[in-house]
Design a protein around this motif. Sequence first.
Motif, short mmCIF file in Angstrom:
data_model
loop_
_atom_site.label_atom_id
_atom_site.label_comp_id
_atom_site.label_asym_id
_atom_site.label_seq_id
_atom_site.Cartn_x
_atom_site.Cartn_y
_atom_site.Cartn_z
N TYR A 70 17.52 36.95 -11.16
CA TYR A 70 16.75 37.15 -9.92
C TYR A 70 17.40 36.51 -8.70
CZ TYR A 70 14.70 32.43 -9.87
OH TYR A 70 14.50 31.08 -9.81
N ASP A 73 22.89 38.79 -6.11
CA ASP A 73 22.90 39.73 -4.98
C ASP A 73 22.61 41.16 -5.42
OD1 ASP A 73 23.53 37.69 -3.23
OD2 ASP A 73 25.70 38.04 -3.32
N ASP A 74 22.91 41.47 -6.68
CA ASP A 74 22.70 42.82 -7.20
C ASP A 74 21.26 43.06 -7.67
OD1 ASP A 74 25.36 43.56 -6.78
OD2 ASP A 74 25.97 42.70 -8.70
N TYR A 75 20.49 42.00 -7.76
CA TYR A 75 19.10 42.13 -8.21
C TYR A 75 18.33 43.00 -7.20
CZ TYR A 75 14.54 40.60 -10.02
OH TYR A 75 13.29 40.55 -10.58
N PRO A 76 17.48 43.93 -7.69
CA PRO A 76 16.73 44.81 -6.77
C PRO A 76 15.96 44.01 -5.72
CG PRO A 76 16.46 45.53 -9.03
CD PRO A 76 17.17 44.21 -9.09
N ARG A 77 16.35 44.15 -4.47
CA ARG A 77 15.79 43.29 -3.41
C ARG A 77 14.29 43.49 -3.22
NH1 ARG A 77 18.72 47.22 -0.54
NH2 ARG A 77 17.41 48.52 0.81
N ARG A 78 13.79 44.69 -3.49
CA ARG A 78 12.35 44.92 -3.33
C ARG A 78 11.54 44.09 -4.33
NH1 ARG A 78 15.12 49.60 -2.49
NH2 ARG A 78 14.60 50.85 -0.66
N LYS A 80 12.20 41.19 -5.34
CA LYS A 80 12.17 39.78 -4.96
C LYS A 80 10.90 39.44 -4.19
CE LYS A 80 17.10 38.78 -5.09
NZ LYS A 80 18.26 38.18 -4.40
N SER A 96 22.54 52.82 -7.62
CA SER A 96 22.20 51.53 -7.03
C SER A 96 20.69 51.33 -7.06
CB SER A 96 22.70 51.47 -5.58
OG SER A 96 22.15 50.33 -4.92
N LEU A 97 20.27 50.16 -7.51
CA LEU A 97 18.84 49.85 -7.53
C LEU A 97 18.37 49.34 -6.17
CD1 LEU A 97 18.59 48.12 -11.03
CD2 LEU A 97 18.17 50.52 -10.44
N ASN A 98 19.29 49.32 -5.21
CA ASN A 98 18.96 48.89 -3.84
C ASN A 98 19.17 50.02 -2.84
OD1 ASN A 98 18.08 46.12 -4.05
ND2 ASN A 98 20.17 45.62 -4.68
N LYS A 99 19.01 51.25 -3.29
CA LYS A 99 19.16 52.37 -2.36
C LYS A 99 18.13 52.28 -1.23
CE LYS A 99 20.60 56.42 -3.22
NZ LYS A 99 21.03 57.76 -3.67
#
Length: 206
Positions: A70, A73-78, A80, A96-99
Motif C-alpha cells: 500500500y 507508487d504502483d498501488y492503485p491510488r484510488r 489509498k 494500469s490500475l491507475n488509469k
Amino acid sequence: GIGDITGKRLISYCGSVEAVFKEKKQHLMKIPGIKESFANAVISGRTDAMLRAEKEILFLEKYKIGHFFYTSDDYPRRLKNCVDSPMMIYYKGNASLNKPKILSIVGTRSATEYGKECCKNIIEGLADSDVLVVSGLAHGIDACAHREALKNELETVGVLAHGLDRIYPAMHRNLAQKMLGKGGLVTDYISETNPDRENFPKRNRI
C-alpha cells in the motif's frame, strides 16, 4: 492474525515494516488493536506466518505475479482513500490500475436479457473513451461486462474473491485468459485461498 486497518496502523506507529519486527514487546502492546499473541509472535521471530510468507513469495516469483504494497507508487491510488484498503494487492495482467478513467460494472448473477442488453449498450457507448472496465468475473452481469469490454477493444480487470492460483467460476477460465491479454486479474487474497462466501462482499471494496 491482524487485518488491513490494524496492520497499517501498526506500520504507522513503528515507522516501517522492518521496524515492526525490531520493536520491543512492551511498545507493540501499546498500539491500539495489537494483542499479546501478535506481540509474542513478532518477538519469537520465525513463526508459521513467516514461513507462509516465504512460500507466497516463491509463488509470486514462479508465476510472475505483480504485487503492490500500500506504500508503493504502483498501488492503485484510488484505494489509498479507503480506510480498509488492502495492505497488499496481487495482480496479473497488462493494464494500469491507475488509469484516468475506470468504470466498475457489477450486477446480478441471474441477469435478464434486458439487463445484459443494457450492459452491452453502456459499454458500446464508451468504446472510444479509453476506459478500464472493472468487474468481478462472476456469472451474469459481471461476465457480460468483461466480454463486452473485450469485444469493444477496452481493457478489463476482474477482481477475484480468492487467490490467483485458480479461477472461479471454472467456466470463466477462457474469459480470464483473454482478459490477461487486455486487462488483468486482481485480488488481495494469497494463493490457496478458496472462493468462500464471505470473501465476495469483502472484495467489493476493491
